[in-house]
Scaffold this active site. Structure first.
Site, short mmCIF file in Angstrom:
data_model
loop_
_atom_site.label_atom_id
_atom_site.label_comp_id
_atom_site.label_asym_id
_atom_site.label_seq_id
_atom_site.Cartn_x
_atom_site.Cartn_y
_atom_site.Cartn_z
N ARG A 1 -18.75 -9.24 -1.34
CA ARG A 1 -19.49 -8.21 -0.72
C ARG A 1 -19.02 -7.66 0.66
O ARG A 1 -18.45 -8.46 1.11
CB ARG A 1 -21.21 -8.85 -0.24
CG ARG A 1 -22.00 -9.08 -1.38
CD ARG A 1 -23.15 -9.96 -1.01
NE ARG A 1 -22.52 -11.06 -0.77
CZ ARG A 1 -23.16 -12.23 0.08
NH1 ARG A 1 -24.26 -12.02 0.53
NH2 ARG A 1 -22.63 -13.30 0.62
N LYS B 1 -21.85 4.17 -7.60
CA LYS B 1 -20.77 4.77 -8.54
C LYS B 1 -20.66 3.79 -9.76
O LYS B 1 -20.37 4.33 -10.67
CB LYS B 1 -19.38 5.03 -7.85
CG LYS B 1 -18.45 4.02 -7.23
CD LYS B 1 -17.43 3.41 -8.18
CE LYS B 1 -16.69 2.46 -7.44
NZ LYS B 1 -15.62 1.66 -8.38
N ASP C 1 0.72 -1.22 0.08
CA ASP C 1 -0.06 -0.02 -0.05
C ASP C 1 0.81 1.45 -0.07
O ASP C 1 1.90 1.40 0.73
CB ASP C 1 -1.02 -0.03 1.36
CG ASP C 1 -2.23 0.80 1.04
OD1 ASP C 1 -3.36 0.27 0.77
OD2 ASP C 1 -2.20 2.04 0.82
N THR D 1 -11.47 2.42 -7.56
CA THR D 1 -11.76 3.33 -8.71
C THR D 1 -12.96 4.09 -8.54
O THR D 1 -14.05 3.94 -8.91
CB THR D 1 -12.08 2.35 -9.99
OG1 THR D 1 -12.97 1.30 -9.54
CG2 THR D 1 -10.78 1.71 -10.51
N LYS E 1 -18.58 -7.53 -14.39
CA LYS E 1 -18.54 -6.90 -13.10
C LYS E 1 -19.76 -5.62 -12.93
O LYS E 1 -20.40 -5.84 -12.10
CB LYS E 1 -17.33 -6.58 -12.82
CG LYS E 1 -17.24 -5.80 -11.37
CD LYS E 1 -17.82 -6.48 -10.40
CE LYS E 1 -17.99 -5.62 -9.13
NZ LYS E 1 -16.81 -5.44 -8.09
N LYS F 1 -24.86 -0.48 4.94
CA LYS F 1 -25.35 -1.56 5.16
C LYS F 1 -25.05 -2.16 6.37
O LYS F 1 -23.88 -1.91 7.18
CB LYS F 1 -25.26 -2.61 4.20
CG LYS F 1 -23.79 -3.25 4.04
CD LYS F 1 -24.04 -4.24 2.97
CE LYS F 1 -22.66 -4.94 2.81
NZ LYS F 1 -22.77 -6.01 1.72
N GLU G 1 -13.84 -8.92 -9.17
CA GLU G 1 -14.00 -9.37 -7.78
C GLU G 1 -15.63 -9.00 -7.69
O GLU G 1 -16.13 -7.93 -7.59
CB GLU G 1 -13.22 -8.61 -6.75
CG GLU G 1 -13.33 -8.91 -5.26
CD GLU G 1 -13.41 -10.37 -5.19
OE1 GLU G 1 -12.21 -11.07 -5.40
OE2 GLU G 1 -14.18 -11.13 -4.76
N CYS H 1 -19.67 0.90 -4.11
CA CYS H 1 -19.80 0.21 -5.21
C CYS H 1 -21.13 0.57 -6.23
O CYS H 1 -20.81 1.18 -7.41
CB CYS H 1 -19.72 -1.43 -4.95
SG CYS H 1 -18.20 -1.58 -4.10
#
Ligand code: UGA
Length: 441
Positions: free
Chosen positions: A159, A271, A34, A90, A212, A331, A156, A268
């Site tokens: 969740r 966007k 990272d 992204t 995806k 969530k 990928e 996710c």
């Protein structure tokens, strides 16, 4: 390529950190990379910078044995790995619908100049179709080993909140490749999962990228479909939860992602559908996806409807009213507040004059950073003290298990609006509460 024994995972957010731990669990030596030294140090110390059930426990033995390590050095990663997974984010570009792929470019630009032996770079991030082809060229141009540094795309589907199970027991593996070597390498990496019967689909780059985004578009559409039915139910005096249950028995429809309520949020689905529309526009097929505008609009309307129900419960205005908000995460089983419907509603109520106090089992720290103007409590009862209305906005088990009679003792008025259709309406009504919900009489 030689047999795969060492894997790097570049980008250690919830996707990368989970992938790194799960690859170690499958028996590989893994180096997580990272650019953020604090994040790498935290992970190396066994602490997650975010909440994901079970992940710290999975990291611990592999960190202790040294099978899993974290670094900030792209050079070290290039020297270490046979396979390099790209797991960077992204996000949506500011003020636009399109996805920002600059973190992928930066990861490739840091890694590729050090790739001096044959290897496979595998993109896992969610990207606009065409990105993989562009990155393959970018890598080959920058790597000393040239085209022997190959790219594959392997989207990928995990969740948040179920990340480990979804990674170790996925519904399917999809790999976009340009060579038999790349396919063989990925078959080898995922051999333990393939042996368990996980379907392994081999496609070209573009198809793998589209699988995806179209999956997320379909899931978003399913949620907005049932929320559109909720709007009709509200007008007609019908009950969307019964409607959804009845629909779910048709195996062609199925019951998953058919829960009407406050709609989808997170980093996710919102966007991804916007980026998908933007990309379709660039490809000249914007008409194919204009329905996603409606999916997005239905989703956002639910938040306004929730505010309307809360205002009604307060007697027509929020001024001088105390509003308890149960839930901040987008969530349950997550501390992620990106595009959280719960916090969006909380902020709207506050803007309209409500005195709002928020509680969430895991997401309060994150919420406080992004919405410092809201008040926070450290329990549901703390948030509800003196409240004129309780808004249930994220369906944590803890909230479903609240004793409505006991909560009734601390509020000013027993009024609850269930934004997730997850509380037991009969039980709350029996305890003297006025229960309202989205899509129900
Ligand atoms: C989603 C997809 O489900 C994953 O398959 C995908 O890999 C991931 O995005 C991603 O692209 O990385 P996630 O965002 O973690 O996963 O969360 P979901 O479980 O899909 O829930 C998304 C939102 O939809 C939540 O706000 C949830 O409350 C809402 N939702 C879900 C509903 O409103 N109703 C439902 O019936 C189901």
């Amino acid at each position: 390529m030689a047999p795969v024994s060492r894997i790097t995972v570049i980008g250690t957010g919830y996707l990368g950190a989970t992938h790194a731990a799960c690859m170690a669990e499958l028996g590989y030596e893994v180096l997580g990379v990272d650019v953020d030294p604090d994040k790498a140090a935290m992970l190396q110390a066994g602490t997650l910078p975010f909440y994901e059930p079970g992940l710290e426990d999975l990291l611990a033995p592999h960190l202790a044995s040294g099978r899993l390590r974290f670094t900030t050095s792209a050079e070290e990663a290039a020297a270490f790995g046979d396979v390099h997974f790209l797991c960077v984010g992204t996000p949506q570009r500011k003020g636009e619908f399109a996805a920002d792929t600059s973190y992928l470019d930066a990861a490739v630009d840091a890694l590729a100049p050090h790739l001096d032996r044959p290897c496979l770079v595998v993109g896992k991030s969610t990207v606009p179709v065409g990105t993989a082809a562009r990155l393959a060229t970018r890598i080959a141009e920058r790597a000393p080993v040239g085209e022997a540094a190959e790219l594959a795309w392997n989207p990928e589907f995990l969740r948040e909140g179920h990340a480990i199970g979804d990674t170790l027991h996925p519904d399917r593996l999809v790999v976009g490749v340009r060579s038999e070597t790349a396919e063989a390498t990925l078959r080898e990496v995922y051999a333990p999962l393939i042996a368990e019967g996980v379907p392994f689909l081999v496609t070209d780059f573009a198809t793998s990228e589209l699988v995806k985004v179209s999956a997320n578009a379909f899931l978003s559409t399913k949620i907005s479909f049932i929320n559109a039915m909720a709007e009709v139910c509200e007008a007609a005096g019908a009950d969307v939860t019964q409607l959804s249950q009845a629909l779910s028995y048709d195996p062609r429809i199925g019951g998953q992602f058919l829960n009407a309520g406050l709609g989808f949020g997170g980093g996710c689905l919102p966007k991804d559908i916007r980026a998908f529309m933007a990309r379709a526009g660039e490809l000249g097929v914007d008409q194919a996806l204009t329905f996603l505008r409606e999916v997005d609009a239905i989703n956002m309307r639910r938040r306004f409807k929730m505010v309307d129900l809360a205002r009604d419960a307060c007697g027509g205005g929020f001024l001088g009213r105390r509003v308890a908000v149960l839930g901040a995460a987008f969530k349950p089983e997550s501390d992620d507040i990106r595009d959280s419907p719960a916090l969006n509603v909380a902020a709207q109520v506050q803007l309209q004059g409500g005195d709002v106090t928020v509680y969430d089992p895991k997401a309060v720290d994150n919420a406080r950073k992004m919405y410092p103007g809201l008040a926070y409590a450290d329990s549901a009862f703390g948030a509800a003290a003196g409240a004129h209305v309780v808004l249930h906005l994220t369906e944590w088990r803890e909230f479903r298990e609240i004793d409505p009679a006991a909560l009734g003792e601390v509020v000013a008025e027993r009024r609850v609006v269930d934004g997730r259709n997850a509380l037991d309406a009969d039980r709350w009504r029996a305890a003297g509460w006025t229960y309202r919900a989205l899509g129900r009489p």
